[in-house]
Design an enzyme around this catalytic site. Structure first.
Site, PDB file in Angstrom:
ATOM      1  N   ASP A   1      -3.980  -4.686   1.132  1.00  0.00           N
ATOM      2  CA  ASP A   1      -4.352  -4.043   2.381  1.00  0.00           C
ATOM      3  C   ASP A   1      -5.762  -4.506   2.721  1.00  0.00           C
ATOM      4  O   ASP A   1      -6.734  -4.059   2.127  1.00  0.00           O
ATOM      5  CB  ASP A   1      -4.288  -2.515   2.201  1.00  0.00           C
ATOM      6  CG  ASP A   1      -4.706  -1.754   3.445  1.00  0.00           C
ATOM      7  OD1 ASP A   1      -5.124  -2.402   4.434  1.00  0.00           O
ATOM      8  OD2 ASP A   1      -4.622  -0.517   3.430  1.00  0.00           O
TER       9      ASP A   1
ATOM     10  N   ASN B   1       0.880  -1.168   0.000  1.00  0.00           N
ATOM     11  CA  ASN B   1       0.000   0.000   0.000  1.00  0.00           C
ATOM     12  C   ASN B   1       0.913   1.212   0.000  1.00  0.00           C
ATOM     13  O   ASN B   1       1.548   1.523   1.013  1.00  0.00           O
ATOM     14  CB  ASN B   1      -0.933   0.002   1.211  1.00  0.00           C
ATOM     15  CG  ASN B   1      -1.832   1.239   1.236  1.00  0.00           C
ATOM     16  OD1 ASN B   1      -1.422   2.338   0.895  1.00  0.00           O
ATOM     17  ND2 ASN B   1      -3.071   1.062   1.668  1.00  0.00           N
TER      18      ASN B   1
ATOM     19  N   ASP C   1       3.056   5.003   4.711  1.00  0.00           N
ATOM     20  CA  ASP C   1       2.765   4.635   6.099  1.00  0.00           C
ATOM     21  C   ASP C   1       2.621   3.125   6.247  1.00  0.00           C
ATOM     22  O   ASP C   1       2.514   2.615   7.360  1.00  0.00           O
ATOM     23  CB  ASP C   1       1.529   5.365   6.625  1.00  0.00           C
ATOM     24  CG  ASP C   1       0.310   5.232   5.720  1.00  0.00           C
ATOM     25  OD1 ASP C   1       0.452   4.746   4.578  1.00  0.00           O
ATOM     26  OD2 ASP C   1      -0.793   5.629   6.155  1.00  0.00           O
ATOM     27  N   HIS C   2       2.617   2.403   5.132  1.00  0.00           N
ATOM     28  CA  HIS C   2       2.679   0.938   5.127  1.00  0.00           C
ATOM     29  C   HIS C   2       4.077   0.513   4.673  1.00  0.00           C
ATOM     30  O   HIS C   2       4.775   1.263   3.978  1.00  0.00           O
ATOM     31  CB  HIS C   2       1.683   0.344   4.134  1.00  0.00           C
ATOM     32  CG  HIS C   2       0.251   0.590   4.461  1.00  0.00           C
ATOM     33  ND1 HIS C   2      -0.608  -0.411   4.846  1.00  0.00           N
ATOM     34  CD2 HIS C   2      -0.497   1.725   4.422  1.00  0.00           C
ATOM     35  CE1 HIS C   2      -1.821   0.096   5.034  1.00  0.00           C
ATOM     36  NE2 HIS C   2      -1.771   1.392   4.782  1.00  0.00           N
TER      37      HIS C   2
ATOM     38  N   GLU D   1      -3.908   1.675  -3.082  1.00  0.00           N
ATOM     39  CA  GLU D   1      -4.068   3.089  -2.745  1.00  0.00           C
ATOM     40  C   GLU D   1      -3.132   3.961  -3.595  1.00  0.00           C
ATOM     41  O   GLU D   1      -2.349   4.752  -3.088  1.00  0.00           O
ATOM     42  CB  GLU D   1      -3.854   3.337  -1.242  1.00  0.00           C
ATOM     43  CG  GLU D   1      -4.598   4.564  -0.753  1.00  0.00           C
ATOM     44  CD  GLU D   1      -4.573   4.748   0.761  1.00  0.00           C
ATOM     45  OE1 GLU D   1      -5.148   5.748   1.210  1.00  0.00           O
ATOM     46  OE2 GLU D   1      -3.988   3.916   1.477  1.00  0.00           O
TER      47      GLU D   1
ATOM     48  N   ASN E   1      -7.176  -4.073   5.639  1.00  0.00           N
ATOM     49  CA  ASN E   1      -7.760  -3.125   6.598  1.00  0.00           C
ATOM     50  C   ASN E   1      -8.346  -3.811   7.828  1.00  0.00           C
ATOM     51  O   ASN E   1      -9.393  -3.398   8.343  1.00  0.00           O
ATOM     52  CB  ASN E   1      -8.803  -2.240   5.906  1.00  0.00           C
ATOM     53  CG  ASN E   1      -8.247  -0.851   5.625  1.00  0.00           C
ATOM     54  OD1 ASN E   1      -7.553  -0.269   6.443  1.00  0.00           O
ATOM     55  ND2 ASN E   1      -8.559  -0.326   4.445  1.00  0.00           N
TER      56      ASN E   1
ATOM     57  N   TYR F   1      -7.705  -3.776  -2.167  1.00  0.00           N
ATOM     58  CA  TYR F   1      -7.658  -2.713  -1.176  1.00  0.00           C
ATOM     59  C   TYR F   1      -9.041  -2.671  -0.526  1.00  0.00           C
ATOM     60  O   TYR F   1      -9.985  -2.110  -1.074  1.00  0.00           O
ATOM     61  CB  TYR F   1      -7.292  -1.380  -1.836  1.00  0.00           C
ATOM     62  CG  TYR F   1      -7.288  -0.192  -0.912  1.00  0.00           C
ATOM     63  CD1 TYR F   1      -6.811  -0.291   0.401  1.00  0.00           C
ATOM     64  CD2 TYR F   1      -7.748   1.044  -1.341  1.00  0.00           C
ATOM     65  CE1 TYR F   1      -6.803   0.800   1.244  1.00  0.00           C
ATOM     66  CE2 TYR F   1      -7.735   2.148  -0.508  1.00  0.00           C
ATOM     67  CZ  TYR F   1      -7.275   2.020   0.788  1.00  0.00           C
ATOM     68  OH  TYR F   1      -7.275   3.103   1.628  1.00  0.00           O
TER      69      TYR F   1
END
EC number: 3.1.11.2
Length: 250
Positions: free
Chosen positions: A143, A7, A240-241, A35, A145, A104
């Site tokens: 991802d 991601n 951030d991943h 993303e 989530n 995603y």
């Protein structure tokens, strides 16, 4: 075969932060990104030796996925069962011996306002995965989530019930894994409580490894003997991943 999923939280930003250095170094056979946050024509990636497949979200600067592959697939479909989806969340590559899917998964949002949509989406996605698995083994990445187990969140008690760590979301992941699929990282590291794939951008959070594991490689149980390695490349920045890696002989 080397597979990578990441991601990137905005592919253009990731490229400015060294994405291509990592891409070239890891030399994956298939490299999936989620993303991407861009539209067609907003980036020109020269990836020698790779075919590129893109699923853009209709909303600008939002969601979207892409797959870069050295091997030509038999067929490529976008969305659930080949149906287009306005958020560009799924790409499926069919190869001779397996399906490769990047996803995603929708975020339930901090207020859980989108949790009902997420639950409906999960049911549709589960049905889609199970139908494919009846034809060929599935390699699923992206991802998701959701942090599945308490060891997948640094502060599990204070995060219980929050978006990504609700009983509902975790239950959907359990259903998938209990129906003939393997969380590949847990296959190799069943008890590690310090492997995460996402960290808040708040100061020093990543340095102190206060994270969540919400990115996965999941495969059909019947090909588990072909697994070679599963890792989280936590030393790679640019999002951030962090990227996740799967080695498999298929």
């Amino acid at each position: 075969m080397k597979l990578v999923s990441w991601n990137v939280n905005g592919l253009r930003a990731a490229v400015r932060k060294g994405f291509l250095d990592y891409f070239n170094e890891v030399d994956a056979d298939i490299f999936a990104v989620q993303e991407i946050k861009l539209q067609e024509g907003q980036i020109d990636l020269e990836l020698e030796g790779y075919e590129q497949y893109w699923n853009y979200a209709e909303k600008k600067g939002y969601a979207g996925t892409a797959v870069f592959t050295k091997k030509t697939p038999v067929q490529v479909t976008y969305g659930l069962d080949g149906e287009s989806h306005p958020e560009g969340r799924i790409i499926t590559l069919e190869f001779e011996n397996y399906y490769f899917i990047t996803v995603y998964v929708p975020n339930s949002q901090r207020s859980l306002a989108r949790l009902p949509h997420r639950m409906e989406w999960e049911d549709q996605f589960y049905k889609y995965i199970k139908e494919l698995d009846q034809q060929k083994p599935v390699i699923l990445c992206g991802d998701m989530n959701v942090a599945h187990q308490t060891i997948d969140v640094k502060n599990d008690k204070s995060n219980h019930g929050n978006s990504g760590f609700t009983e509902e979301e975790r239950g959907k992941m359990s259903r998938l894994l209990d129906s003939g699929f393997i969380d590949t990282l847990r296959h190799y590291h069943p008890d590690r409580d310090d492997i995460f794939t996402w960290w808040s951008y708040m100061k020093t959070v990543r340095e102190r490894n206060i994270g969540w594991r919400i990115d996965y490689f999941i495969v059909s149980d019947r090909i588990k003997n072909q697994l070679q390695d599963a890792q989280a490349h936590t030393d790679i920045y640019g999002s951030d991943h962090c990227p996740i890696y799967l080695g498999i002989d298929i």
